[in-house]
Design a protein around this motif. Structure first.
Motif, PDB file in Angstrom:
ATOM      1  N   GLU A   1     -79.463   4.291  -9.871  1.00  0.00           N
ATOM      2  CA  GLU A   1     -80.547   4.826  -9.044  1.00  0.00           C
ATOM      3  C   GLU A   1     -80.128   6.164  -8.437  1.00  0.00           C
ATOM      4  O   GLU A   1     -80.933   7.100  -8.362  1.00  0.00           O
ATOM      5  N   ALA A   2     -78.869   6.246  -8.011  1.00  0.00           N
ATOM      6  CA  ALA A   2     -78.367   7.494  -7.440  1.00  0.00           C
ATOM      7  C   ALA A   2     -78.382   8.618  -8.469  1.00  0.00           C
ATOM      8  O   ALA A   2     -78.775   9.752  -8.166  1.00  0.00           O
ATOM      9  N   MET A   3     -77.967   8.328  -9.693  1.00  0.00           N
ATOM     10  CA  MET A   3     -78.001   9.350 -10.742  1.00  0.00           C
ATOM     11  C   MET A   3     -79.428   9.794 -11.004  1.00  0.00           C
ATOM     12  O   MET A   3     -79.702  10.986 -11.190  1.00  0.00           O
ATOM     13  N   ALA A   4     -80.364   8.827 -11.010  1.00  0.00           N
ATOM     14  CA  ALA A   4     -81.769   9.173 -11.212  1.00  0.00           C
ATOM     15  C   ALA A   4     -82.277  10.085 -10.105  1.00  0.00           C
ATOM     16  O   ALA A   4     -83.153  10.932 -10.324  1.00  0.00           O
ATOM     17  N   ALA A   5     -81.700   9.928  -8.916  1.00  0.00           N
ATOM     18  CA  ALA A   5     -82.079  10.769  -7.781  1.00  0.00           C
ATOM     19  C   ALA A   5     -81.342  12.101  -7.770  1.00  0.00           C
ATOM     20  O   ALA A   5     -81.510  12.900  -6.844  1.00  0.00           O
ATOM     21  N   GLY A   6     -80.507  12.350  -8.787  1.00  0.00           N
ATOM     22  CA  GLY A   6     -79.798  13.625  -8.873  1.00  0.00           C
ATOM     23  C   GLY A   6     -78.568  13.715  -8.000  1.00  0.00           C
ATOM     24  O   GLY A   6     -78.172  14.817  -7.603  1.00  0.00           O
ATOM     25  N   LEU A   7     -77.937  12.566  -7.697  1.00  0.00           N
ATOM     26  CA  LEU A   7     -76.751  12.558  -6.844  1.00  0.00           C
ATOM     27  C   LEU A   7     -75.491  12.322  -7.670  1.00  0.00           C
ATOM     28  O   LEU A   7     -75.465  11.435  -8.533  1.00  0.00           O
ATOM     29  N   PRO A   8     -74.429  13.095  -7.413  1.00  0.00           N
ATOM     30  CA  PRO A   8     -73.146  12.768  -8.032  1.00  0.00           C
ATOM     31  C   PRO A   8     -72.632  11.461  -7.447  1.00  0.00           C
ATOM     32  O   PRO A   8     -72.922  11.132  -6.293  1.00  0.00           O
ATOM     33  N   VAL A   9     -71.865  10.712  -8.219  1.00  0.00           N
ATOM     34  CA  VAL A   9     -71.454   9.361  -7.819  1.00  0.00           C
ATOM     35  C   VAL A   9     -69.936   9.255  -7.792  1.00  0.00           C
ATOM     36  O   VAL A   9     -69.261   9.673  -8.731  1.00  0.00           O
ATOM     37  N   VAL A  10     -69.424   8.692  -6.710  1.00  0.00           N
ATOM     38  CA  VAL A  10     -68.025   8.288  -6.641  1.00  0.00           C
ATOM     39  C   VAL A  10     -68.023   6.762  -6.709  1.00  0.00           C
ATOM     40  O   VAL A  10     -68.480   6.091  -5.787  1.00  0.00           O
TER      41      VAL A  10
END
Length: 554
Positions: A315-324
């Motif tokens: 969901e975070a990637m879909a929102a355009g956020l880099p992920v740790v």
């Protein structure tokens, strides 16, 4: 639009995200239903429902998700109707009970497709191990949401097979297929909303140069992700942040109880007092939809064996956020290290056979079992700090990784793509099923009671059993009037729904107006599809003294 090729097993519990104890499987269930509504291409959506209330809930939820196709709810008592679509989609790995029930109408009638969520509970482990001894077929499948969970499922099955070989000499097993299909997300719905971003950042007191790292989901140190590596790594990165930039940790989630809340607060105060920490209730729909826009990066440092996929990072990637994220289970499939974010190494200690033994004996609860395994699973704090430092210091890196994540989510995890994989699976299983020979058979553990207990009665009702009207009953009309009056007395017919309709009784009883007749002759008076039900009910008519046994020659 095309006709449906799958029926969904729908019980509201598995699709309800409005509940206080929201779990990943509930969000996954709701997302799957949304994906089916929008991307299945079916001209009608069919659900098998355990209760009438579930039928109403299915209709309401599908309409709330903007379903325009016809909706059909089939009572679970009519399980055989799944053959009309060819596949039953189950919300978990509990496939064996349905496989046994399918035996009665023919194993080749339709496919069963289950899915993994957690595989660490007693119930999940037993359901998977039972796949080797239940009547599963090559046209059935247990979907594994990640390569890591497929490996653990195979390990369970291999252990069970080794035991059965040792105990019984068994060498041939027919497990279901184990395809890897990820959970999906609605990528367009998670696009950044600039108005929501301004609103939330203003509400939280976030400055223009500040960096917000989001953690969304259950806040549980024993069942989701222990926060210590996050607090240490992000706290140290915050201390090294560029001048004028403050780092905020936004916890969008929910605590199981006040013990969990207190533990999170105590750890945060002790480990990262310089970090600005905010908590919002991630169960609220308005928060779940908009909170992604407030963030600059996302983190989930999962260390728990109950996890199998990890929906929030997608969901975070879909929102355009880099992920740790941790290099752990399904996160290994979703987060591309160095491209869409960073995967932090993990380390598991062992052996932990004592934990398994205590869990098996119910000396430890499920929560205690997974907490114990998590306690001996380490997340690399140094690598966590480096990942956070890189993202906090470089807005360009955050933008590049965020855009790469959005593209990856759209290409691999949008429901339009995932439902396409489901459709391909249904077609593949259907092709295998089409080559199978039809057949039926009872469950050996749940045999027909008329067969299992055949030695109990004096006689058994059969096709050549002769019956007559009881004394004082001159004709069929009088017989029907009597049985109707008797059935109205509480307790005389405790399972009245199992009896034929009055018209069926009338037709069969009319045969006796000419004298005694066989059960076969009476059953022939009704359509063939109703004959077996009618013949069985004649025993009840003897029970209530509407009919009597006719002696030979009478």
């Amino acid at each position: 639009m095309s006709p449906p090729r799958a029926t969904i097993l729908y019980a509201k519990d598995g699709y309800d995200t409005s509940r206080p104890r929201l779990m990943g499987r509930h969000a996954a269930g709701e997302g799957f239903l949304r994906g089916m509504v929008r991307h299945s291409g079916f001209d009608r959506l069919v659900a098998l429902v355990p209760r009438p209330a579930d039928a109403a809930a299915f209709q309401a939820q599908a309409r709330d998700l903007s379903a325009t196709m016809a909706l059909e709810a089939v009572p679970e008592a009519e399980l055989h109707r799944v053959a009309e679509t060819g596949c039953l989609m189950l919300p978990g790995p509990e496939m064996v009970p349905f496989a046994w029930r399918r035996q009665r109408t023919g194993a080749a009638g339709y496919s069963l497709v289950g899915i993994t969520h957690t595989t660490a509970s007693h119930g999940a482990m037993d359901s998977i191990a039972d796949l080797l001894t239940g009547p599963l077929q090559p046209w059935d499948a247990l979907i594994c949401t990640s390569a890591a969970v497929r490996a653990s499922v195979r390990r369970l099955l291999e252990g069970e097979a080794a035991w059965l070989k040792q105990r019984l000499g068994a060498t041939r097993f027919v497990p279901p297929a184990l395809p890897v299909i990820p959970l999906g997300v609605d990528v367009p719905a998670l696009a950044r909303d600039e108005a929501a971003r301004a609103l939330w950042r203003g509400r939280l007191g976030v400055g223009p140069r500040d960096v917000v790292v989001l953690h969304h989901g259950r806040l549980s140190f024993h069942a989701k992700a222990h926060p210590l590596p996050m607090f240490l790594g992000l706290g140290r990165a915050a201390a090294a942040a560029p001048a004028g930039a403050r780092v905020h940790l936004l916890l969008s989630g929910w605590f199981a109880d006040e013990v969990q809340r207190g533990a999170f607060q105590a750890m945060a105060q002790a480990l990262c007092p310089q970090l600005a920490i905010h908590h919002v209730d991630g169960r609220k729909p308005e928060v779940r939809q908009a909170i992604w826009s407030a963030a600059d990066a996302f983190t989930l440092l999962s260390d728990n064996v109950q996890e199998t996929f990890g929906l929030a990072p997608v969901e975070a990637m879909a929102a355009g956020l880099p992920v740790v994220a941790t290099d752990w289970d399904g996160l290994r499939d979703t987060v591309e290290h160095g491209v869409t974010g960073f995967r932090v190494p993990t380390l598991m200690g062992g052996p932990m056979g004592d934990l398994a033994a205590r869990h098996e004996a119910t000396l430890d609860s499920y929560d205690s079992y997974i907490a114990g395994a998590a306690q001996f699973t380490a997340v690399d704090v140094g690598a966590t700090e480096e990942a956070f430092r890189a993202l906090v210091a470089d807005a360009g890196l955050r933008a590049r990784m965020g855009e790469a994540g959005r593209q990856r989510a759209a290409a691999l995890f949008d429901w339009s793509v995932v439902i396409g994989q489901y459709r391909a699976l249904w077609a593949e299983l259907g092709a295998i099923r089409g080559k199978a020979k039809p057949g039926t058979g009872d469950s050996p553990r749940r045999a027909d009671p008329a067969v299992l207990f055949a030695d109990y009665p004096t006689r058994r009702l059969g096709g050549q059993t002769r019956l007559r009207l009881a004394p004082g009953i001159p004709d069929a009309a009088a017989a029907v009037a009597r049985l109707t009056a008797l059935a109205a007395i509480p307790g005389v017919a405790p399972r009245r729904e199992l009896l034929p309709a009055e018209a069926g009784f009338q037709a069969a009883l009319a045969v006796l107006e000419g004298g005694p007749a066989t059960v076969a002759a009476m059953a022939a008076a009704v359509p063939p599809a109703r004959a077996a039900r009618l013949a069985r009910a004649l025993a009840w008519l003897v029970k209530v003294d509407v009919l009597r046994m006719a002696e030979d020659g009478s």
